[in-house]
Design an enzyme around this catalytic site. Structure first.
Site, mmCIF file in Angstrom:
data_model
loop_
_atom_site.group_PDB
_atom_site.id
_atom_site.type_symbol
_atom_site.label_atom_id
_atom_site.label_comp_id
_atom_site.label_asym_id
_atom_site.label_seq_id
_atom_site.Cartn_x
_atom_site.Cartn_y
_atom_site.Cartn_z
ATOM 1 N N CYS A 41 0.819 -1.207 0.000
ATOM 2 C CA CYS A 41 0.000 0.000 0.000
ATOM 3 C C CYS A 41 0.850 1.252 0.000
ATOM 4 O O CYS A 41 0.323 2.358 0.055
ATOM 5 C CB CYS A 41 -1.005 0.003 1.120
ATOM 6 S SG CYS A 41 -0.435 -0.632 2.647
ATOM 7 N N CYS A 112 -3.055 6.746 7.439
ATOM 8 C CA CYS A 112 -1.720 7.281 7.747
ATOM 9 C C CYS A 112 -1.587 7.528 9.247
ATOM 10 O O CYS A 112 -0.528 7.306 9.833
ATOM 11 C CB CYS A 112 -1.473 8.579 6.979
ATOM 12 S SG CYS A 112 -1.442 8.351 5.201
#
Ligand code: FES
Lengths: 295, 401
Positions: A41, A112
């Site tokens: 990812c 994140c």
């Protein structure tokens, strides 16, 4: 293009605390790092901590990040947040704290902030000698093979962030963002978490109803306080940009941590007494006293 | 700061001459070309001229051009029309690297009972003609492939593909959205039956496109309604868009040879210098058979969105094959189909030039790019010396698949 806050852009263009921490073998000081990330990812974080052994305090934190704008900004924010905290305090930091520090992240980029929280845990667990294998996230079945994500990990973000849709889960941990063949499984997980939460609150209520005259046990009391905070109080505070967490219950004193806008709001005493205390007294025990603790 | 626009495969600037040509059709000449009065008839004439201009760019006849609203409509129409023309056949061939406007139609058709073969590509993004031949059967209704890839610029050997398709008795549709205006085309000598183009990729506005339909092709319309476009595409014509596309086609034909030379020269200088100055960098795509305006460069150990935002700080607009920019989380399906390692996938940047690109703009990119890469690599835990961690994980991911 993503809609990033000025704080995100500032931490991206001027990252704080970038780099590694060299271990100089000083007595009383430990240096450790935690890693998370997945090449699939496209983001990975290595978080370095310098810890004062005696006080259990984080003296310095630095990061190395491979990832997008918000991954770099989240890492930078994390290092700022955790400096000078004890490890226990640091463990209480959630991905939401990181996002809040940055003035928010686009929902699709919440993963994140999750990465930041996970690297922090990885570093602290490593320092404390807790085998990573014992960490709940590595147990459980693999749900999303595109991103290598287990059901335990998905459950955890669902619970911690009160997620209700598959899109949200994808935003937070990326699961489902690839081939999409795991979407149905993620839906099932969400449904089962919702069911469990509902079952727990029904059980607590039933227990209370069954023993109306008996005094609450400590466990019942804490459970009930937690339930009222989660269901009645939190949504109200979150709407105003704040948040609350139960810190401890000592006898009839309920200790809470006010977060976000509530943490430094001049009206927070009023919120405590008029809003939270009144509600807890009505719904749990008339003798309760609510106090805010500062960490 | 005027932007340095190097994202022309996404969309292009509308040529001022195109705007000028369109203006009267947004103000004075608002008649409906289908009307019987002379006010409408005048507009009808202008539409006819635009059709001739588009046909000229393709080396086609006027009657072979149908105006559409965009490339997506062109692709959807072409694929459906080809299948409707041969209802007994149930097999389609396409490639793994098509635009979603083709891939998603094919996926939908699979659900409706069609069998679809997705041809693979090699690490340059190039097709294997042997694989194509092996996939063609008597049941193949349609082969649909792009002319040139939007991300890498790789150009497929269209006529060689076409010969094989024709031998097998199938229909050949080409999505030429990225090729028209960048490569000379001539439908008269071509094997292509249906070809899609889109205006905004060649300095016309957004919202207008065209579909080339070879004369004699048994066409079933996709949009039903009035008699516009000789019954092949119903709906009142987007007259200003059509006029704009016509003008853009005319200009493209004029500029093509010289623009190709210029863009290629700039592109090659950009590419060569970046590769020389920045270590751990590679070009993605077929360098022998590629659009003259496109370069896709992989910068190892860093991530594309971060590069783009740093470029943006200098007013430079480019694009990235990285997941993070696009809103989806998976890296580009094109670069993945090419089997590139994740380290390159995530740090790939596409620069696409146009005839407006200047030498000074290229210089500016060359000036700032090495610093950007260095800065991001300094932040990254993966420098070449620490690549072990990365590789371990890459293998783990691969094993998981
Ligand atoms: S398995 Fe989860 S997105 Fe592919």
């Amino acid at each position: 293009m993503w809609d990033y806050t000025d704080t995100v852009m500032d931490h991206f263009y001027n990252p704080r605390n970038q780099g590694a921490i060299a271990d100089t073998q000083e007595t009383g000081i430990a240096v450790v790092y935690g890693e998370v990330g997945s090449i699939a990812c496209g983001d990975a974080l290595r978080l370095h901590l310098q810890i004062e052994i005696q006080s259990d305090k984080i003296l310095d934190a630095r990061f190395q990040t491979f990832g997008c704008t918000s991954a770099i900004a989240s890492s930078s924010a994390l290092t700022e947040i955790i400096k000078n905290k004890t490890l226990d305090q640091a463990l209480n930091i959630t991905n939401r704290d990181i996002a809040e520090f940055l003035g928010g992240l686009p929902e699709a980029k919440m993963h994140c902030s999750v990465m930041g929280q996970e690297a922090l845990e990885a570093a602290i667990y490593k320092y404390r000698g807790i085998e990573v294998e014992h960490h709940e996230e590595d147990e459980g079945a693999l749900i999303c093979s595109c991103f290598g994500i287990s059901d335990a990990r998905i459950r955890r973000v669902i619970i911690e962030n009160s997620l209700t849709t598959v899109e949200q889960v994808t935003s937070y941990v990326k699961a489902g963002g690839g081939c999409g063949s795991c979407l149905a499984d993620i839906e099932d997980l969400i449904a089962s978490v919702v069911q469990e939460t509902a079952a727990t609150s029904r059980r607590v209520e039933a227990e209370l109803a069954a023993a109306p005259t008996l005094p609450l046990t400590t466990v019942q009391k804490v459970n009930l306080i937690q339930k009222v905070l989660l269901e009645d109080v939190r949504p109200m505070l979150i709407a105003d940009g704040g948040d609350i967490e139960l810190f401890d219950v000592e006898g009839n004193i309920v200790k809470v941590i006010l977060k976000g806008a509530c943490g430094n709001c001049p009206g927070s005493t009023a919120t405590l007494k008029d809003g939270i205390e009144v509600r807890l007294r009505q719904r749990v025990l008339p003798e309760l006293i609510v106090e805010a603790v500062n960490l | 700061m005027t932007p340095i626009y190097l994202d022309n495969n996404a969309t292009t600037k509308v040529d001022p001459e195109v705007v000028q040509a369109m203006l009267p059709y947004l103000t004075e000449f608002y008649g409906n070309p289908s009307s019987m009065h002379s006010f409408g008839g005048q507009v009808g004439k202008a539409v006819k001229q635009a059709r001739e201009q588009v046909a000229a760019l393709l080396g086609a006849e006027d009657s072979e051009i149908v105006f559409t609203s965009c490339g997506t409509e062109g692709n959807n129409t072409a694929i459906r029309a080809a299948l409707a023309a041969q209802p007994e056949k149930r097999h389609i061939i396409t490639t793994e690297v098509e635009h979603p406007a083709v891939l998603n139609v094919c996926k939908q058709l699979e659900k409706q009972g069609y069998r679809v073969a997705y041809l693979s590509v090699d690490n340059r993004g190039q097709l294997d003609l042997v694989e194509l031949e092996a996939s063609l059967t008597g049941d193949t209704a349609l082969v649909t492939t792009m002319y040139a890839n939007n991300e890498t610029g790789t150009v497929f050997p269209i006529e060689q593909i076409g010969l094989r398709v024709k031998d097998a008795g199938a229909i050949f549709h080409v999505d030429a959205v990225q090729a028209v205006g960048k490569i000379p085309l001539n439908m008269k000598t071509s094997t292509i039956d249906l070809l899609t183009l889109s205006g905004h990729k060649l300095h016309a506005p957004k919202g207008i496109g065209a579909l080339y339909i070879r004369r004699g092709f048994r066409f079933r319309p996709f949009l039903l309604g009035g008699h516009q476009e000789r019954g092949r595409r119903a709906g009142t014509e987007n007259v200003p868009g059509i006029i704009g596309l016509g003008k853009a086609a005319e200009l493209e034909l004029q500029h093509l040879p010289e623009a190709v030379k210029r863009e290629k020269q700039f592109r090659d200088r950009l590419e060569k210098t970046l590769l020389e100055q920045i270590p751990d960098t590679q070009v993605n795509g077929d360098r022998k058979s590629r659009l003259p305006n496109t370069t896709n460069i992989g910068f190892k150990y860093i991530e594309g969105e971060a590069i783009l935002l740093m470029l943006n700080q200098h007013g430079i607009c480019a694009s990235s094959g990285s997941a993070c920019t696009s809103g989806s989380l998976e890296p580009s399906h094109v670069l993945r189909a090419m089997g590139l390692p994740y380290t390159i996938l995530h740090g790939s940047i596409r620069f696409s030039l146009s005839r407006y690109t200047t030498a000074a703009e290229i210089d500016k990119v060359l000036e700032v790019m090495p610093g950007i890469v260095e800065r991001l690599r300094a932040l990254s835990p993966f420098n070449s010396d620490q690549a072990g961690w990365l590789q371990g994980r890459e293998e783990a991911v691969a094993a998981n698949r």
